[in-house]
Design a protein around this motif. Structure first.
Motif, short mmCIF file in Angstrom:
data_model
loop_
_atom_site.label_atom_id
_atom_site.label_comp_id
_atom_site.label_asym_id
_atom_site.label_seq_id
_atom_site.Cartn_x
_atom_site.Cartn_y
_atom_site.Cartn_z
N ASP A 8 66.53 -42.41 159.87
CA ASP A 8 65.60 -43.00 160.84
C ASP A 8 66.37 -43.74 161.92
OD1 ASP A 8 62.98 -43.37 161.77
OD2 ASP A 8 62.88 -45.37 160.92
N HIS A 10 65.45 -46.52 165.40
CA HIS A 10 64.50 -47.24 166.26
C HIS A 10 65.26 -47.95 167.38
CE1 HIS A 10 60.61 -47.01 164.08
NE2 HIS A 10 61.39 -46.82 163.04
N HIS A 42 62.45 -47.00 156.15
CA HIS A 42 61.90 -45.70 156.54
C HIS A 42 62.82 -44.57 156.09
CE1 HIS A 42 59.33 -47.61 160.00
NE2 HIS A 42 59.06 -48.10 158.81
MG MG Z 1 60.80 -45.34 161.50
#
Ligand code: MG
Length: 157
Positions: A8, A10, A42
């Motif tokens: 993941d 971000h 995540h």
């Molecule tokens: Mg995420």
């Protein structure tokens, strides 16, 4: 045994809380996302779903669903662990990387491991969190975001 991989990423934005592995880390920016944007949780969630052969986090918790707005990512892991349990497995081992330029994660890694171990009901010696700098290369190296990777091994209960 079943194995799963998760990834993941971000972006970092001013005015957001930085939450990684369920730990709020003091920093000038935080991760931007629909939930609390905990990239490590995540990645772990996707690794668990991968091991189950059950798709990805987006299938189960779409970012278009207002129920997940600002949601603590521990909720996602708890929900996914129910699926693991239902399928007849337990977490055997988990390893992970958090890739970021700043801040230094050393002082927080133990608390992250404790959170993961508690949420996934696995002993602390079977959970590992590693922090890696991207050595100034690319968007992660410029500190524009934070990425995480996780590998999970499940064993039959
Ligand atoms: Mg995420």
């Amino acid at each position: 045994m079943r194995i799963g991989i998760g990834y993941d990423i971000h972006p970092l934005k001013a005015g957001r809380k930085l939450i990684l592995g369920g730990v709020e880390i003091p920093f000038e920016k935080g991760l931007l996302g629909h939930s609390d944007a905990d990239a490590l949780f995540h990645a772990i969630g996707d690794a668990l779903l991968g091991a189950l052969g059950a798709g990805d986090m987006g299938d189960h918790f779409p970012d278009t669903d207002p129920r997940f707005q600002g949601q603590s990512s521990s909720f996602f892991l708890q929900e996914i662990l129910k699926k693991v349990k239902k399928a007849g497995y337990v977490v055997h081992h988990l390893d992970s990387n958090v890739i970021l330029e700043k801040p230094k994660l050393g002082p927080y890694k133990e608390e992250m491991v404790a959170n993961i171990s508690k949420l996934l009901k696995v002993s602390r010696d079977r959970v590992n969190v590693k922090a890696k700098r991207n050595e100034g290369l690319g968007s992660l190296g410029r500190g524009e975001g934070i990425a995480a990777q996780a590998v999970v091994l499940l064993r039959p209960k």
